[in-house]
Scaffold this motif. Structure first.
Motif, PDB file in Angstrom:
ATOM      1  N   LEU A  17      12.477   5.688  -2.764  1.00  0.00           N
ATOM      2  CA  LEU A  17      12.057   6.773  -3.649  1.00  0.00           C
ATOM      3  C   LEU A  17      13.247   7.359  -4.395  1.00  0.00           C
ATOM      4  O   LEU A  17      13.149   7.688  -5.587  1.00  0.00           O
ATOM      5  CB  LEU A  17      11.352   7.866  -2.842  1.00  0.00           C
ATOM      6  CG  LEU A  17       9.975   7.504  -2.273  1.00  0.00           C
ATOM      7  CD1 LEU A  17       9.486   8.603  -1.326  1.00  0.00           C
ATOM      8  CD2 LEU A  17       8.970   7.294  -3.393  1.00  0.00           C
ATOM      9  N   SER A  18      14.376   7.488  -3.716  1.00  0.00           N
ATOM     10  CA  SER A  18      15.567   8.005  -4.389  1.00  0.00           C
ATOM     11  C   SER A  18      16.021   7.060  -5.496  1.00  0.00           C
ATOM     12  O   SER A  18      16.475   7.505  -6.557  1.00  0.00           O
ATOM     13  CB  SER A  18      16.698   8.217  -3.376  1.00  0.00           C
ATOM     14  OG  SER A  18      16.375   9.261  -2.480  1.00  0.00           O
TER      15      SER A  18
ATOM     16  N   GLY B 222       3.265  11.517  -5.800  1.00  0.00           N
ATOM     17  CA  GLY B 222       3.212  11.050  -4.429  1.00  0.00           C
ATOM     18  C   GLY B 222       4.017  11.930  -3.484  1.00  0.00           C
ATOM     19  O   GLY B 222       3.572  12.252  -2.373  1.00  0.00           O
ATOM     20  N   VAL B 223       5.210  12.344  -3.907  1.00  0.00           N
ATOM     21  CA  VAL B 223       6.053  13.193  -3.060  1.00  0.00           C
ATOM     22  C   VAL B 223       5.384  14.558  -2.869  1.00  0.00           C
ATOM     23  O   VAL B 223       5.466  15.156  -1.787  1.00  0.00           O
ATOM     24  CB  VAL B 223       7.459  13.335  -3.674  1.00  0.00           C
ATOM     25  CG1 VAL B 223       8.284  14.358  -2.905  1.00  0.00           C
ATOM     26  CG2 VAL B 223       8.173  11.990  -3.673  1.00  0.00           C
ATOM     27  N   ALA B 224       4.705  15.063  -3.899  1.00  0.00           N
ATOM     28  CA  ALA B 224       3.982  16.332  -3.755  1.00  0.00           C
ATOM     29  C   ALA B 224       2.867  16.206  -2.727  1.00  0.00           C
ATOM     30  O   ALA B 224       2.623  17.133  -1.940  1.00  0.00           O
ATOM     31  CB  ALA B 224       3.418  16.768  -5.102  1.00  0.00           C
ATOM     32  N   LEU B 225       2.178  15.059  -2.700  1.00  0.00           N
ATOM     33  CA  LEU B 225       1.156  14.836  -1.678  1.00  0.00           C
ATOM     34  C   LEU B 225       1.783  14.736  -0.291  1.00  0.00           C
ATOM     35  O   LEU B 225       1.233  15.238   0.698  1.00  0.00           O
ATOM     36  CB  LEU B 225       0.371  13.564  -1.993  1.00  0.00           C
ATOM     37  CG  LEU B 225      -0.548  13.618  -3.219  1.00  0.00           C
ATOM     38  CD1 LEU B 225      -1.152  12.242  -3.490  1.00  0.00           C
ATOM     39  CD2 LEU B 225      -1.655  14.647  -3.023  1.00  0.00           C
TER      40      LEU B 225
ATOM     41  N   LEU C 248      14.880  14.817   0.083  1.00  0.00           N
ATOM     42  CA  LEU C 248      14.649  14.339  -1.276  1.00  0.00           C
ATOM     43  C   LEU C 248      14.970  15.410  -2.320  1.00  0.00           C
ATOM     44  O   LEU C 248      15.903  15.264  -3.106  1.00  0.00           O
ATOM     45  CB  LEU C 248      13.192  13.871  -1.420  1.00  0.00           C
ATOM     46  CG  LEU C 248      12.757  12.686  -0.556  1.00  0.00           C
ATOM     47  CD1 LEU C 248      11.272  12.403  -0.732  1.00  0.00           C
ATOM     48  CD2 LEU C 248      13.569  11.448  -0.871  1.00  0.00           C
ATOM     49  N   LEU C 249      14.215  16.494  -2.327  1.00  0.00           N
ATOM     50  CA  LEU C 249      14.314  17.457  -3.423  1.00  0.00           C
ATOM     51  C   LEU C 249      15.690  18.097  -3.516  1.00  0.00           C
ATOM     52  O   LEU C 249      16.230  18.269  -4.615  1.00  0.00           O
ATOM     53  CB  LEU C 249      13.242  18.539  -3.268  1.00  0.00           C
ATOM     54  CG  LEU C 249      11.792  18.060  -3.272  1.00  0.00           C
ATOM     55  CD1 LEU C 249      10.844  19.248  -3.233  1.00  0.00           C
ATOM     56  CD2 LEU C 249      11.501  17.195  -4.486  1.00  0.00           C
TER      57      LEU C 249
ATOM     58  N   LEU D 233       0.831  -1.200   0.000  1.00  0.00           N
ATOM     59  CA  LEU D 233       0.000   0.000   0.000  1.00  0.00           C
ATOM     60  C   LEU D 233       0.870   1.256   0.000  1.00  0.00           C
ATOM     61  O   LEU D 233       0.570   2.237  -0.686  1.00  0.00           O
ATOM     62  CB  LEU D 233      -0.922   0.011   1.214  1.00  0.00           C
ATOM     63  CG  LEU D 233      -2.014   1.084   1.151  1.00  0.00           C
ATOM     64  CD1 LEU D 233      -3.111   0.659   0.193  1.00  0.00           C
ATOM     65  CD2 LEU D 233      -2.585   1.378   2.522  1.00  0.00           C
ATOM     66  N   ALA D 234       1.964   1.225   0.774  1.00  0.00           N
ATOM     67  CA  ALA D 234       2.887   2.363   0.773  1.00  0.00           C
ATOM     68  C   ALA D 234       3.500   2.560  -0.612  1.00  0.00           C
ATOM     69  O   ALA D 234       3.663   3.689  -1.084  1.00  0.00           O
ATOM     70  CB  ALA D 234       3.981   2.152   1.811  1.00  0.00           C
ATOM     71  N   ALA D 235       3.833   1.453  -1.269  1.00  0.00           N
ATOM     72  CA  ALA D 235       4.390   1.548  -2.625  1.00  0.00           C
ATOM     73  C   ALA D 235       3.369   2.129  -3.590  1.00  0.00           C
ATOM     74  O   ALA D 235       3.693   2.963  -4.441  1.00  0.00           O
ATOM     75  CB  ALA D 235       4.855   0.175  -3.096  1.00  0.00           C
TER      76      ALA D 235
END
Length: 730
Positions: free
Chosen positions: A448-449, A466-469, A482-483, A331-333
């Motif tokens: 994610l990286s 997803g990262v924007a959420l 991350l960014l 679910l996380a993926a």
């Protein structure tokens, strides 16, 4: 240059801050004279700053591939219904140029937009009166509080009350420096200003305090007012402390009854269900209370059903059952990979499990296990979730569907796993952030990286969504972990970063933060981050903050060749995404005309401006291979006047041959248009108004010669060339 271009205020009265150590995007640097612009020279050479390291060819090639990826994603956004958020979300926006929140995009705010925002408004007490008193005495007030607490509507209500509604209201960029705004002396008399979700101050408190005092004095002297909305921690900044008023929402039941008693409200039964009122009392966003009140038009039962957030309850119930890792990790993926082909999803989901297993080797407990025995039981099984088990354990949350990818034949449709609604994806990310700590998010960030490095653009686009959420709940962690790293990485990571900032603009409260992050990389952070900044300033972000984006991209065209190459590509992409928005396209064409008019001939700045201009004239449409100028000439009022001026500017430059080629391709594209001859005639008249005899003579010789090329020797094109030359000769 035409009178509408000369003297056009590129700062828009906003007092743009200069770039540290440089003169900044709004102030041209003193350039040394460049080479003479010779009509016959098409070498494409240009002045280069001394000691600027030129990029290797493969670096520019990789940057170009990144822009191809970015163009593909932005093209999909423009074509596929223009949805930027879930259909029922308050933050949804349609098209690149549409702002869901009045005042989100800098510029004038129409009275009708303010009327709509204040239709059901009820000022919270005592903070409204306190803010009004401070605004009355200081002419500036800062409303601090949580997002979605009604600060924006409060700012409109305060300004309307203090000006009586007679003053024009203008929204300023959230990245402005207040000190520089005061120093610019561009505050207009009798004007109301608002800055929503302010993020721009970078000065130390002492300098900031002096600048804000000057701004207050400037506003008082001009009889103007400024209301700023900002986050709660703004109150801790000493320089702003005396101007801050803590803002809170009105009582939900008071607001509900206020809405139902308005003349325009639907008839409300005297005996509303107690359950309905209890639900209203629990609401925290004024917008939700207003929606509940207006929903009574369909009856109390329908309104009560609408207040029951079934998606939220479903997601919370699933997480509160403390799912084992075998159910949690897929679910996380999916929260970061929704909608990719099932085979691709399973491959990357396995990799997430591997990251978690590696983390377990450090001795920490797994993300979703309760004790060490569970850890032992899970060793040796990387991915236990079969497709059948997935349907059983995530019932109500996810589903499978068959569809082809963008641009693929329907016969190549594949199974894809998606959430039942876009809102469930957002809620799932919120629960993951609220319930799980470092033991989940450390391997998840590593995963994610890794995904930011893959070649599959569809995967990276979903990661960006997803990262924007996630940034809605953990902006600082997203930025720092991350960014910031991806922005200085390889091309695929930089594209993923740029897309993340684009998708952050779906949330009106995150859009100013996205702008602030992008501008932070524009100067003195290395070429990779500067290129990422240029990529991010296209699309939705560049549409919302169009003047700021154009100023900084123009500034980057004067930097090292690799950064200038990226900035020119971004300018092209901005114009491509504006094709279906006449106002934005005209704004950008006028901007370029004004920039050219402000650069001296035979200067380095002039060469940079003309190189950017000819790339705009050579651009293709975002979707398809047709020349963009042809589409703009046919679809944008007054497009001929602006494009004619740009063509005239480059006809005697080192880019002359490229400009003539772009003109030929435009004539070929217009030959089948019903109004093609009229459009070309208008273009010729516009060029004639600004063309010198020398330019006319050169074009009269070059255009017929160029049309002999097999690529352009198409029936109809030469006839349109005669129309163009006839308009010029007249």
């Amino acid at each position: 240059m035409a009178d509408d271009a000369e003297g056009w205020d590129l700062s828009d009265g906003l007092g743009e801050p200069p770039v540290p150590g440089l003169e900044g995007p709004l102030q041209e640097q003193q350039e040394s004279p460049g080479p003479t612009e010779r009509p016959g020279d098409d070498s494409g050479s240009h002045p280069r700053a001394e000691n600027v390291e030129q990029p290797e060819p493969d670096e520019k090639e990789k940057d170009g591939k990144g822009y191809d990826d970015l163009r593909r994603v932005l093209g999909q956004q423009t074509v596929h219904n223009n949805f930027y958020a879930s259909v029922d979300a308050s933050g949804a926006a349609f098209g690149f140029g549409t702002a869901a929140t009045p005042g989100l995009a800098p510029g004038s705010v129409a009275p009708s937009e303010i009327d709509k925002a204040l239709r059901f408004y009820l000022g919270p007490q005592p903070c409204f009166d306190e803010a009004f008193g401070k605004l009355e005495s200081e002419h500036i007030v800062v409303l601090t509080g949580q997002d979605n607490s009604g600060r924006a509507a409060g700012s409109f209500a305060l300004l309307r009350k203090i000006t009586g509604g007679g003053a024009g209201l203008r929204s300023l960029s959230p990245a402005n420096s207040l000190a520089d705004l005061a120093a610019s002396r561009d505050i207009k008399a009798g004007q109301a200003y608002v800055i929503l979700d302010y993020v721009g101050e970078t000065h130390v408190d002492a300098v900031q305090a002096f600048g804000i005092k000057r701004l207050s004095e400037e506003l008082q002297g001009k009889g103007s007012y400024l209301v700023i909305t900002a986050a709660e921690d703004t109150r801790r900044r000493l320089a702003l402390r005396d101007y801050c008023v803590p803002w809170h929402t009105p009582d939900p039941l008071e607001l509900f009854h206020h809405c139902t008693q308005l003349p325009s409200a639907p008839d409300v039964p005297s005996d509303l269900p107690a359950e309905l009122l209890e639900r209203v009392k629990e609401l925290r966003r004024p917008a939700d209370v207003v929606a509940a009140a207006t929903g009574l038009a369909d009856g109390p039962d329908v309104a009560l059903k609408a207040l029951t957030d079934s998606d939220r309850e479903l997601v919370r119930n699933w997480f509160h059952k403390e799912p084992p890792a075998g159910d949690l990790l897929p679910l996380a993926a999916l929260a970061f990979l929704e909608g990719v082909p099932e085979r691709t999803f399973e491959q990357h989901s396995v990799q997430l499990s591997a990251h978690v297993r590696d983390w377990e080797q450090t001795g920490e407990l797994p993300a979703a296990e309760a004790d060490g025995a569970a850890t032992t039981a899970r060793r040796g099984v990387v991915f236990r979730q079969t497709r059948a088990r997935w349907k059983e354990q995530a019932v109500g949350l996810v589903r499978t569907e068959r569809r082809a990818g963008p641009g693929q034949d329907p016969s190549r449709s594949e199974r894809r796993i998606v959430f039942h609604s876009p809102r469930i994806r957002e809620l799932a990310i919120a629960e993951l952030h609220d319930l799980y700590g470092y033991e989940l998010w450390y391997p998840l960030r590593q995963w994610l990286s890794g995904l930011s490095l893959v070649d599959d653009l569809d995967v990276r686009a979903e990661v960006a969504r997803g990262v924007a959420l996630l940034a809605r709940h953990a902006l600082v962690e997203v930025d720092e972990n991350l960014l910031r790293t991806w922005a200085g990485g390889i091309t695929s990571q930089r594209v993923t970063t740029a897309l993340t900032l684009q998708f952050m603009c779906d949330d009106p409260h995150l859009a100013p933060q996205a702008l602030n992050v992008a501008l932070g990389w524009a100067d003195r952070k290395g070429p990779e981050r500067a290129i990422t900044s240029a990529m991010a300033l296209t699309g939705r972000l560049g549409s919302l903050y169009r003047l700021e984006a154009l100023n900084w991209l123009w500034f980057l065209t004067h930097r090292g060749e690799r950064m200038a190459f990226a900035a020119r590509r971004s300018l092209v992409l901005l114009l491509q995404t504006a094709e279906r928005e006449p106002d934005r396209a005209v704004f950008m064409l006028r901007y370029v005309r004004t920039r050219i008019a402000g650069t001296p001939r035979r200067s380095t700045a002039r060469s940079h401006a003309l190189r950017a201009t000819v790339q705009l004239l050579e651009a293709h449409q975002l979707e398809g291979t047709g020349p963009l100028p042809a589409a703009l000439l046919s679809g944008i009022p007054d497009g001929a006047r602006h494009l004619g001026s740009l063509w005239t500017s480059v006809l005697l430059s080192v880019c002359r041959r490229r400009a003539v080629g772009a003109l030929c391709r435009t004539l070929v594209a217009l030959r089948d248009e019903p109004q093609g001859a009229d459009v070309v005639c208008h273009l010729g008249e516009a060029m004639h108004a600004e063309m010198s005899p020398r330019q006319w003579d050169a074009l009269r010789k070059d255009l017929p010669t160029a049309l002999n090329h097999p690529e352009y020797a198409i029936p109809g094109a030469r006839e349109l060339a005669h129309v163009l030359l006839g308009s010029l000769s007249n």
